[in-house]
Design an enzyme around this catalytic site. Structure first.
Site, PDB file in Angstrom:
ATOM      1  N   ILE A  98     -15.196  -8.141  -0.849  1.00  0.00           N
ATOM      2  CA  ILE A  98     -14.897  -7.755   0.533  1.00  0.00           C
ATOM      3  C   ILE A  98     -15.770  -8.559   1.494  1.00  0.00           C
ATOM      4  O   ILE A  98     -15.291  -9.065   2.515  1.00  0.00           O
ATOM      5  CB  ILE A  98     -15.085  -6.241   0.731  1.00  0.00           C
ATOM      6  CG1 ILE A  98     -14.076  -5.468  -0.128  1.00  0.00           C
ATOM      7  CG2 ILE A  98     -14.917  -5.865   2.198  1.00  0.00           C
ATOM      8  CD1 ILE A  98     -14.301  -3.965  -0.154  1.00  0.00           C
ATOM      9  N   SER A 122     -27.165 -11.517  -6.055  1.00  0.00           N
ATOM     10  CA  SER A 122     -27.028 -12.832  -6.682  1.00  0.00           C
ATOM     11  C   SER A 122     -26.322 -13.775  -5.714  1.00  0.00           C
ATOM     12  O   SER A 122     -25.626 -13.336  -4.789  1.00  0.00           O
ATOM     13  CB  SER A 122     -26.238 -12.719  -7.995  1.00  0.00           C
ATOM     14  OG  SER A 122     -24.974 -12.120  -7.759  1.00  0.00           O
ATOM     15  N   ARG A 171     -21.131   2.463   2.604  1.00  0.00           N
ATOM     16  CA  ARG A 171     -21.379   3.867   2.314  1.00  0.00           C
ATOM     17  C   ARG A 171     -22.381   4.405   3.331  1.00  0.00           C
ATOM     18  O   ARG A 171     -23.361   3.733   3.672  1.00  0.00           O
ATOM     19  CB  ARG A 171     -21.938   4.062   0.895  1.00  0.00           C
ATOM     20  CG  ARG A 171     -20.905   3.815  -0.199  1.00  0.00           C
ATOM     21  CD  ARG A 171     -19.824   4.884  -0.208  1.00  0.00           C
ATOM     22  NE  ARG A 171     -18.819   4.639  -1.236  1.00  0.00           N
ATOM     23  CZ  ARG A 171     -17.691   3.986  -1.032  1.00  0.00           C
ATOM     24  NH1 ARG A 171     -17.417   3.489   0.167  1.00  0.00           N
ATOM     25  NH2 ARG A 171     -16.818   3.829  -2.003  1.00  0.00           N
ATOM     26  N   GLU A 179     -19.750  13.305   5.084  1.00  0.00           N
ATOM     27  CA  GLU A 179     -18.385  13.180   5.619  1.00  0.00           C
ATOM     28  C   GLU A 179     -17.560  14.411   5.243  1.00  0.00           C
ATOM     29  O   GLU A 179     -17.700  14.925   4.129  1.00  0.00           O
ATOM     30  CB  GLU A 179     -17.720  11.913   5.058  1.00  0.00           C
ATOM     31  CG  GLU A 179     -18.420  10.641   5.504  1.00  0.00           C
ATOM     32  CD  GLU A 179     -17.795   9.388   4.909  1.00  0.00           C
ATOM     33  OE1 GLU A 179     -18.227   8.289   5.261  1.00  0.00           O
ATOM     34  OE2 GLU A 179     -16.865   9.508   4.070  1.00  0.00           O
ATOM     35  N   HIS A 227     -13.655   6.791   8.058  1.00  0.00           N
ATOM     36  CA  HIS A 227     -13.620   6.202   6.715  1.00  0.00           C
ATOM     37  C   HIS A 227     -12.203   5.738   6.343  1.00  0.00           C
ATOM     38  O   HIS A 227     -11.598   6.210   5.382  1.00  0.00           O
ATOM     39  CB  HIS A 227     -14.132   7.201   5.678  1.00  0.00           C
ATOM     40  CG  HIS A 227     -14.638   6.541   4.429  1.00  0.00           C
ATOM     41  ND1 HIS A 227     -15.635   7.065   3.648  1.00  0.00           N
ATOM     42  CD2 HIS A 227     -14.275   5.379   3.817  1.00  0.00           C
ATOM     43  CE1 HIS A 227     -15.860   6.276   2.611  1.00  0.00           C
ATOM     44  NE2 HIS A 227     -15.029   5.239   2.696  1.00  0.00           N
TER      45      HIS A 227
END
Length: 330
Positions: A159, A180, A239, A268, A287
């Site tokens: 993403i 990484s 998150r 939430e 969300h």
């Protein structure tokens, strides 16, 4: 022969579950926008061969111990921090998620949230809707440019890489921090790897896309916000618990940073009196990162395919706990 029993923790459309429904005895919680109560989830788990869950459903050791026949948990999300994966693996339960199919959709929303926050689009729309637009003025709801600025992406997975691709269209400089190096993002998109501190001190837009882990919980705290530019825009589409919300509120109120766009929260759903919702320089969404009709249907079908695979002794497409082994797998 008795069919396997599957419980789905929200109501899903028939076009998404139709094929699975022919193979199993399937029951759905009869509400789309209300979480299944814990006691009912426990009751259903006792009978289940498979659970199709939402990110808000906590599948912990209590649920697992209460489900002697459970073979697979298919989570309608990329994330799986709501599931005790280690304990599920001990109990030989497959845990599946829905990666890849929502990458572009979530990247679209993330960049849209960045744009809405920096250009004050929600404030502007509300001004018109509330009849408060009285005249044109030179600095009416003036926001910040996006083009030719620096974006810093924390969490350069698929993403993150796709958000970076959108940033190239705005001719942005791209920084990233990740566990990484992402050579593809560096070679194809010109992204530059840097330390976390360098990123938050340099970037005009800090975009959080990191998964929730022990190391990332409260990664964005008072010390972090103090290091950002006063003109910085913070975006969180990963998150909620990676952010200390009190520290974020204080940073916004005191002007340590300029604004925040949030698709996720610590707890939430949030209450309407949440302090962050009192601030005009906050854009808050419920969300909806992957929430396009096309993508959510694809996610639902992938969950169903994974359940079907496990229940027919085959390997699911997207398994989280690679250590899982099922006897008789084809």
């Amino acid at each position: 022969m008795k069919k396997p029993y599957v419980f789905v923790t929200r109501t899903l459309p028939k076009k998404a579950i139709g094929q699975l429904q022919q193979l199993v005895e399937l029951k759905m919680w009869p509400k789309e926008d209300v979480a299944v109560p814990r006691d009912i989830l426990l009751e259903e788990a006792r009978k289940c061969d498979a659970l199709l869950t939402m990110l808000s459903d906590k599948i912990d050791s209590t649920i697992i111990d209460n489900a002697p026949n459970l073979k697979v948990v298919a989570n309608l999300a990329v994330g799986f921090d709501n599931i005790d994966v280690e304990y599920a693996t001990e109990k030989n339960i497959a845990v599946c998620n829905t990666p890849d199919v929502l990458t572009d959709t979530t990247a679209d929303l993330t960049f849209g949230l960045l744009m809405a926050t920096s250009r004050r689009l929600i404030e502007a729309a509300d001004l018109v809707r509330e009849g408060k637009w009285k005249s044109w003025s030179p600095l009416l709801l003036a926001g910040q440019d996006i083009h030719h600025k620096t974006i810093g992406i924390v969490g350069m997975g698929k993403i993150g890489e796709t958000v970076a691709k959108r940033a190239t269209g705005f001719e942005m400089d791209i920084l990233y921090h990740n566990r990484s190096r992402n050579s593809e993002a560096e070679n194809q998109l010109g992204a530059k790897y840097c330390s976390f501190d360098d990123l938050i001190e340099t970037a005009d837009f800090i975009v959080c896309l990191t998964p929730l882990t022990t190391e990332t919980r409260n990664l964005f705290n008072a010390a972090t916000f103090k290091k950002m530019k006063r003109s910085a825009i913070f975006i969180n589409a990963s998150r909620g618990p990676v952010v200390d919300e009190k520290a974020l509120y204080n940073a916004l109120v005191t002007g340590e940073i300029a604004g925040a766009g949030l698709d996720v929260f610590e707890v939430e759903p949030i209450n309407a009196d949440h302090p962050l919702l009192t601030l005009k320089n906050v854009v808050a969404l419920p969300h909806i990162g992957s929430s396009s009709t096309e993508t959510r249907i694809t996610m639902m079908r992938l969950c169903c395919d994974n359940i079907e695979a496990v229940l027919t002794n085959n390997i699911p497409q997207t398994i989280v706990n690679k250590e899982w082994k099922q006897s008789g797998v084809n």
